[in-house]
Design a protein around this motif. Structure first.
Motif, short mmCIF file in Angstrom:
data_model
loop_
_atom_site.label_atom_id
_atom_site.label_comp_id
_atom_site.label_asym_id
_atom_site.label_seq_id
_atom_site.Cartn_x
_atom_site.Cartn_y
_atom_site.Cartn_z
N ALA A 128 -34.56 64.36 13.13
CA ALA A 128 -35.98 63.41 13.07
C ALA A 128 -35.63 62.19 14.37
N ASP A 129 -36.23 61.61 15.09
CA ASP A 129 -36.16 60.74 15.78
C ASP A 129 -36.77 59.47 14.69
N GLN B 6 -45.58 46.20 27.60
CA GLN B 6 -45.73 47.67 26.20
C GLN B 6 -45.35 48.83 27.23
N VAL B 7 -44.61 48.97 26.32
CA VAL B 7 -44.14 50.41 26.47
C VAL B 7 -44.30 51.85 25.80
N VAL B 8 -44.44 52.70 26.30
CA VAL B 8 -44.78 54.53 25.80
C VAL B 8 -43.37 55.35 25.75
N MET B 9 -42.51 55.59 24.36
CA MET B 9 -41.83 56.19 24.31
C MET B 9 -42.12 57.75 24.19
N ALA B 10 -41.20 59.30 25.26
CA ALA B 10 -41.37 59.60 24.82
C ALA B 10 -39.98 60.53 23.15
N LEU B 11 -40.89 61.04 22.45
CA LEU B 11 -40.15 60.94 21.08
C LEU B 11 -39.15 62.89 21.49
N ALA C 238 -41.20 67.00 20.65
CA ALA C 238 -40.75 67.95 22.18
C ALA C 238 -41.36 67.52 23.35
N GLY C 239 -40.54 65.33 23.59
CA GLY C 239 -41.62 64.83 24.03
C GLY C 239 -42.54 64.55 23.86
N LEU C 240 -43.17 64.63 22.40
CA LEU C 240 -44.71 63.31 22.37
C LEU C 240 -44.00 61.94 22.58
N ARG D 31 -40.10 65.31 12.09
CA ARG D 31 -39.93 64.74 13.76
C ARG D 31 -39.59 63.28 14.36
N LEU D 32 -40.23 62.62 13.47
CA LEU D 32 -40.50 61.38 13.95
C LEU D 32 -40.68 60.43 12.34
#
Length: 525
Positions: free
Chosen positions: A288-289, A359-364, A368-370, A256-257
């Motif tokens: 996958a991202d 800083q950044v938090v990324m949705a994957l 499923a948006g982890l 998935r990543l």
């Protein structure tokens, strides 16, 4: 009173012997870190240095021993920089080593001479607190950052990682220095033996209690991720082609990543549509991202920055993070107008990289948006950055790194070990992916997951990464261990200041003749 010539000669001779001994004693704890990883040595490695400092006959000489020992420690834990900085590393070690001079004076004041039971007991709190202040100051990014914090040597010890979840790496440094202080007192200070034994028991009970009763993260399933490590050698274009081939081979693995290392791209996909299209095709092919890293100039000819860029099936998602904390001399030169000459004696940065601002938090999307929190290289050394990402909702920490310049040194293994500490502190799994170096993955308790990729590997590896729910005590409470150390030192300073005032008042009350007698001057060791 003038010191006799014989005393001055003995003093100088003593410094020529004890000075190098202090530097060697200060260097000894470096063996507790990777690559040797003699973690057990940390609990006694400071004892020779402590014994040397406490034996100094003056506070001034204790400060010198603290300074030289600190320089030895800094040189030992950063020795792998020698090929890059050459003689400048000695200058830096001496400058940063000066931070231990006040610590040396504190050690002598509490453990030197005929120390009382009260002072020996206070030393068990104040000597570790003083050490922690040194670690805190030198952790400032402009002074080199928190590389080689003493607590970081325990990255592979599960009970120690449990303590880390309570108070961060700072709490572990306090405990290690407390054990060393107790052992030094037990060896050399008769009045300290009872407090030293009590202190050792308290440290042992604290570690046991943390192991048995500290809260644990709650399991929250797994996510399949992959690391692509193209390995050393080749031009940037060849490394990119190798990364693409390794990523393409991951199709059908359910990942998935996919994480690439630092500087995996020499162009920014946001500015190069053809490159963005190739990466998007890889995302579609693998399902996958892709989290890549561009070491490239920004739009409109702006300066170079190192940016984590998230790629989805249609190209860049818009989520990106630019590295905020840069490596001094490696990615910029502090006060370049003054210190720019460093480029002539080593491999210091020819030009300064641009800093990110937040800083950044990324949705994957593919997971499923982890939510993932990226860090770039050196930033994994900073506890506050991973703690901030966890507090902002990151469920996964991802570090992109490259240690190409230091492949054959201790640096890659030590850098990879930091992921275990950041995972244990935050209860968030950590992925440490390198372009070339040591890649490793850790679960939410800091436990290793799957295989570790060495510096000689050129491969893609798949991991089923355990996720966790809950907020760790360190994430919730922050740097309470540091605050406690500051409070203890402030109380000690206030007490000593009060005593000094009372002594001066007593001397004035006794009259000018009361203190006219002079004690003989002894030559400092």
């Amino acid at each position: 009173m003038d010191i006799p010539l014989g005393h001055r000669t003995r003093e100088a001779g003593s410094l020529w012997i004890r000075g190098p001994a202090a530097a060697l004693a200060g260097a000894l704890p470096a063996l507790a870190f990777p690559a040797p990883s003699w973690w057990w040595l940390a609990y006694g490695a400071l004892v020779p240095w402590l014994l040397l400092v406490r034996s100094a006959r003056t506070a001034r000489r204790a400060a010198v021993y603290g300074w030289l020992g600190g320089a030895g420690f800094m040189l030992a834990v950063h020795h792998w920089l020698l090929p890059s900085l050459h003689v400048f590393i000695l200058v830096l070690a001496l400058l940063l080593g000066a931070l231990w001079a006040p610590w040396g004076m504190l050690v002598r004041a509490l453990l030197g001479g005929a120390s009382s039971v009260g002072r020996a007991a206070a030393a068990l709190v104040l000597v570790p607190s003083g050490w922690l202040m040194v670690e805190l100051v030198r952790s400032w990014e402009y002074l080199g950052g928190p590389w080689g914090l003493l607590g970081a040597s325990q990255w592979q010890v599960p009970p120690a990682l449990r303590l880390v979840s309570l108070g961060g790496v700072w709490l572990l440094s306090l405990l290690i220095v407390a054990v060393n202080t107790a052992l030094a007192g037990l060896i050399a200070v008769p009045a300290a033996r009872a407090p030293a034994v009590a202190g050792l028991l308290v440290c042992a009970l604290a570690g046991t209690a943390a192991w048995l009763w500290a809260p644990l993260p709650r399991p929250a399933g797994t996510v399949r991720i992959a690391i692509v490590q193209p390995g050393p050698g080749g031009t940037p274009a060849q490394r990119l082609a190798r990364s693409e081939a390794l990523t393409g081979a991951l199709a059908g693995h359910g990942t998935r990543l996919v994480v690439w290392g630092e500087s995996s791209l020499y162009q920014d996909p946001a500015d190069h549509p053809a490159l963005a299209a190739r990466l998007a095709a890889l995302s579609r092919h693998t399902g996958a991202d892709l989290l890549v890293n561009a070491d490239a100039p920004g739009r409109a000819g702006t300066g170079i920055s190192k940016s984590a860029v998230l790629i989805g099936p249609t190209g860049p998602t818009g989520d990106r993070y630019a590295k905020m904390r840069l490596v001094p001399f490696g990615e910029y030169i502090p006060a370049r107008s003054v210190l720019g000459w460093a480029t002539k004696v080593g491999k210091a940065a020819a030009s300064d990289r641009r800093r990110g601002t937040h800083q950044v938090v990324m949705a994957l999307p593919a997971a499923a948006g982890l939510r993932a929190g990226p860090l770039v290289c050196f930033e994994t050394a900073f506890p506050d950055m991973s703690r901030r990402l966890a507090a902002d909702g990151a469920q996964l920490l991802v570090a992109q790194s490259s240690t190409a310049t230091f492949q054959d040194s201790w640096a890659p293994a030590q850098h990879a070990s930091l992921g275990a500490l950041r995972a244990a502190e935050t209860w968030r799994p950590m992925v440490h992916a390198t372009l070339t170096g040591v890649s490793a993955v850790y679960g939410p308790r800091g436990e290793p997951v799957g295989e570790r990729l060495g510096t000689d590997r050129s491969t893609a590896a798949v991991y089923d990464l355990p996720l966790a729910r809950g907020t760790s005590p360190y994430t919730r409470w922050g740097d309470w261990a540091v605050q406690g150390a500051v409070a203890a030192l402030l109380v000690y300073g206030a007490i000593e200041a009060s005593r000094a005032v009372r002594r001066r008042r007593a001397d004035r009350s006794a009259g000018p003749g009361a203190s006219s007698g002079r004690r003989p001057v002894r030559a400092p060791r």
